[in-house]
Design a protein around this motif. Structure first.
Motif, PDB file in Angstrom:
ATOM      1  N   PRO A 269       0.993  -1.397   0.046  1.00 13.24           N
ATOM      2  CA  PRO A 269       0.014   0.092  -0.172  1.00 13.24           C
ATOM      3  C   PRO A 269       0.491   1.212  -0.078  1.00 13.24           C
ATOM      4  CG  PRO A 269       0.201  -0.981   2.125  1.00 13.24           C
ATOM      5  CD  PRO A 269       0.643  -1.974   1.223  1.00 13.24           C
ATOM      6  N   VAL A 270       0.328   2.329  -0.268  1.00 16.14           N
ATOM      7  CA  VAL A 270       0.940   3.895  -0.381  1.00 16.14           C
ATOM      8  C   VAL A 270       0.522   4.327   0.992  1.00 16.14           C
ATOM      9  CG1 VAL A 270       1.088   5.784  -1.328  1.00 16.14           C
ATOM     10  CG2 VAL A 270       1.329   3.797  -2.821  1.00 16.14           C
ATOM     11  N   ASP A 271       1.741   4.705   1.707  1.00 16.31           N
ATOM     12  CA  ASP A 271       1.443   5.433   3.021  1.00 16.31           C
ATOM     13  C   ASP A 271       1.729   7.007   2.742  1.00 16.31           C
ATOM     14  OD1 ASP A 271       0.861   5.893   5.424  1.00 16.31           O
ATOM     15  OD2 ASP A 271       2.670   5.063   6.440  1.00 16.31           O
ATOM     16  N   ASP A 272       0.818   7.696   2.537  1.00 16.15           N
ATOM     17  CA  ASP A 272       1.072   9.138   2.338  1.00 16.15           C
ATOM     18  C   ASP A 272       0.885  10.122   3.484  1.00 16.15           C
ATOM     19  OD1 ASP A 272       0.624  11.600   1.285  1.00 16.15           O
ATOM     20  OD2 ASP A 272      -0.879  11.536  -0.145  1.00 16.15           O
ATOM     21  N   ASN A 273       2.007  10.233   3.821  1.00 14.06           N
ATOM     22  CA  ASN A 273       2.037  11.249   5.197  1.00 14.06           C
ATOM     23  C   ASN A 273       2.201  12.782   4.976  1.00 14.06           C
ATOM     24  OD1 ASN A 273       2.226   9.002   6.872  1.00 14.06           O
ATOM     25  ND2 ASN A 273       4.297   8.543   6.151  1.00 14.06           N
ATOM     26  N   SER A 274       1.881  13.025   3.637  1.00 14.93           N
ATOM     27  CA  SER A 274       1.886  14.487   3.319  1.00 14.93           C
ATOM     28  C   SER A 274       0.841  15.446   4.158  1.00 14.93           C
ATOM     29  CB  SER A 274       1.704  14.886   2.053  1.00 14.93           C
ATOM     30  OG  SER A 274       0.402  14.432   1.443  1.00 14.93           O
TER      31      SER A 274
END
Length: 58
Positions: A53-58
């Motif tokens: 999965p992509v973990d977008d921490n933006s």
């Protein structure tokens, strides 16, 4: 081929893996004491990476 995994030895004598796409380094790994461990890292990325999965921490 436009993309490759490359195993190389760093200045400290450890084996590292880098992934290149169109000659640009996209990422590199930590150092491993054996070439076999570096190859295991490549195998793990190939096996587990496509479904990660992509973990977008933006």
């Amino acid at each position: 081929m436009a993309h490759t995994f490359e195993i190389y030895k760093d200045k400290a004598g450890e084996f590292r893996v880098r992934f290149k796409y169109n000659s640009e380094i996209m990422f590199s790994t930590e150092g491993y004491s054996t070439k076999a461990s570096a190859q295991n890292a490549i195998d793990s990325i190939k096996k587990n990476g496509p479904g990660a999965p992509v973990d977008d921490n933006s």
